[in-house]
Design an enzyme around this catalytic site. Sequence first.
Site, mmCIF file in Angstrom:
data_model
loop_
_atom_site.group_PDB
_atom_site.id
_atom_site.type_symbol
_atom_site.label_atom_id
_atom_site.label_comp_id
_atom_site.label_asym_id
_atom_site.label_seq_id
_atom_site.Cartn_x
_atom_site.Cartn_y
_atom_site.Cartn_z
ATOM 1 N N ARG A 44 0.836 -1.209 0.000
ATOM 2 C CA ARG A 44 0.000 0.000 0.000
ATOM 3 C C ARG A 44 0.870 1.257 0.000
ATOM 4 O O ARG A 44 0.556 2.242 -0.678
ATOM 5 C CB ARG A 44 -0.944 -0.016 1.213
ATOM 6 N N LYS A 54 -2.770 6.071 1.306
ATOM 7 C CA LYS A 54 -2.725 6.564 2.678
ATOM 8 C C LYS A 54 -1.895 7.841 2.765
ATOM 9 O O LYS A 54 -0.902 7.939 3.502
ATOM 10 C CB LYS A 54 -2.190 5.470 3.604
ATOM 11 N N GLU A 83 -16.724 5.717 4.647
ATOM 12 C CA GLU A 83 -15.876 5.170 5.699
ATOM 13 C C GLU A 83 -15.938 6.048 6.932
ATOM 14 O O GLU A 83 -16.431 7.162 6.892
ATOM 15 C CB GLU A 83 -14.421 5.085 5.215
#
Lengths: 328, 328
Positions: free
Chosen positions: A97, A198, A234
Site C-alpha cells: 500500500r 494513505k 468510511e
Amino acid sequence: MAPSAQSLPTSVSDEKYANVKWEELGFGFCRTDNMYVAKCKHGESFQEGKIVPYADIQISPCSAVLNYGQGLYEGLKAYRTEDGRIVLFRPDQNALRLQSGANRLCMPYPTVDQFVSAVKQVVLANKKWIPPPGRGTLYIRPILFGSGPILGSLPVPEYTFTVFACPVGRYHKDNAGLNLKIEDKFRRAFPSGTGGVKSITNYSPVWITLAEAKAKGFSDVLFLDAATGKNVEELFASNVFIVKVEERVVPVEDLLDAEEVFCTGTAAIVTTIASVTFKEKKTEFKTGDKTLAAKLFATLTDIQMGSVEDKKGWIVELTDATKPGLKL
Amino acid sequence: MAPSAQSLPTSVSDEKYANVKWEELGFGFCRTDNMYVAKCKHGESFQEGKIVPYADIQISPCSAVLNYGQGLYEGLKAYRTEDGRIVLFRPDQNALRLQSGANRLCMPYPTVDQFVSAVKQVVLANKKWIPPPGRGTLYIRPILFGSGPILGSLPVPEYTFTVFACPVGRYHKDNAGLNLKIEDKFRRAFPSGTGGVKSITNYSPVWITLAEAKAKGFSDVLFLDAATGKNVEELFASNVFIVKVEERVVPVEDLLDAEEVFCTGTAAIVTTIASVTFKEKKTEFKTGDKTLAAKLFATLTDIQMGSVEDKKGWIVELTDATKPGLKL
C-alpha cells in the site's frame, strides 16, 4: 547452537518490560527507545537504513512535506502471543500500500523486503514496549515523506523513510458500540483524488468534522461520497461494514435499514457501531456478544495472539537476528 | 536623532549584497541567513517569536504535519525599489488568508500584526539577499503547522509558525507565454474540501499532473472543477484570467474561444498564456507587448518597485527598528 546461546532466555517471560501502566493504555503517543531511518536522494533507490535512538527529525523548513504535504503513513501492530512469541499481521500488505501511495505522490519507496525488515528491526529494538498478551499491542508507524527543500518546481532532492512505534490500547473507548454522526457537509475523498492511498493529505482536512462530532458526544464520523453525497464511504480511520450487504456502493438508506453495523481498521480492529445520526435523526443497531462483529473480533484477535491457527499465512513471526537460535 | 545614528548609511546603496549571480536567479530554493520561529501550545495563543539562524527544524516523528498533513503555507515578496526602499505588497492579506486556513485545519494562528511583524523581521534579517531592483525579489515563505506528536486523537499539543525567505527570479521561464495542458483526469479542489485555503494538502496530490505535463514539454497544467469536469479552475500555482470575461464560472469552451488568456499569482506575477492543449488539441492565444497581460504586469510591478504611485495603500515600507531614524 553455540554454547553461548544456551544461556539466553528462551521465552519472553524473563524479558524486562518498560515502565508502563498497561491497564491504562489508550491510543495516544508514547515515546519509545528506538526508531528506523533511511534516506534516499532523487534518482536513487532506498538503501538499508539504520536503527537510531528515538529523537526529533531534523528537516528543512523548505521541505516538500512541510510546504506541500508530500507524505504517506502506514499503521500496523506487533502482538505478543500467549506462548511468548512476537508476531506481525500481514506486513507485506502495508508495504504494497505504501508503494502504491508513493507512485501517486511521485516518491521513491522501499522494497517490500526493506519495509518488512525495517518494521521487524523497530519491534525488536523496542521489545520491552510490547504490552503483555491481552493488555494491548505495539502500534508501528512507518512514514515516507519528501524531506528535501523545494520551492518552485520538482524534483524533490531527498526523501526519508522512518519507522517508529508506540504501545497502544483500544482506539475507540466506547465498549458498548460506537455512536456515529453522518457528516453531511464535508466530504473526505473525491474521484481522482488521493482517497485510494494513505496520503497524509487525507487527514487534517477532515479533522474539523471529527472535532465537531466529538464535541457533540459522538464516537466518530461517517463520510458520504463526494460525487453524490448519498453513499456511505468510511469512518475517520476505519472501514464500515453492514451485515448481509455484499461489497458494493451503499446508499445511506441501506445503512439505516441494517440490523448490524461495524467498522474495521488496524487501530479499530473490529468495533460494533451502536448508532448512526443523520440530519439529527438517530438510528440504533444490534450490539453485544451475539453480534457478528463480536465473533469476528474474537476470531481475528485469536489468530493475531496465536491461540487460533493461522491457515492463511497472515502471521509473520519475528526472529532476533542479533541472537542466532533464539526465537522470541 | 542620536549622534551615533548620523553616521549610519541612509540608503541601501552602500549595503553589502550576498554572493549571488542575480542574472541567473530562477525560482528555486536558496539558503539564506536567518528565519523566524514561534511556537504555541494547545489552548494558548501565539506569542512573539524570534529570529534565529536559518537551520533545519527539529520535529517529532509523530508530529501532526508529518503524519496527517496539518499545515498551511503563505507566499509573498519583498521588493527593493529604484529609490532604495524595501517594501512589501499587501502582507495583511496573507495574514488573513493564513487565519482562514488555520480555522479550516483546526490550528491556532498569529495575529495579523504578529504575522506582518514576523515577515518584516525576516526581510530585515536577510537584507543582503534582496536582489537589486529589476533583478528579482525576496520570496518570503511563512508556514504554520502541527509540530506536536499525535497518534490517535485530537488535540495536537504544539504548533509552529516559521518564516523563511529566498531570493527568486521568474517562476515561469517561458518568456513568450505559457503552453498549458488542460488536466482531464485528476482534479485538484472539490466542494467542501480545502481548495479555498492554502493547505499543504492541495499540492502534493497533484504533483503527478505537473510532472506528466512538464515531461511532455508543457509549461503548466490547468485544472477543471471536480464536480462537473467542465469548468476552468486554476493553474498549479496561479489564478487564470480570460480577457473580456467577468468573474464567473468559465466553461472550457469559453476559454478556448478567448482572444487572450493570462495567469496571476505571487510567484507568477502576471504571465501570458500562449496556448492551451485539451484532449490533444492545441488552441493558441494572443501574446506579446500589446496584450492586456503585458500592461497589467508593467503597472503592477511599477507599483511594487515604487516607480508608479500606490493609490490603494497596498505597499508596506520597512523600517529597521534596530536603527532608529533609518529608513531602508
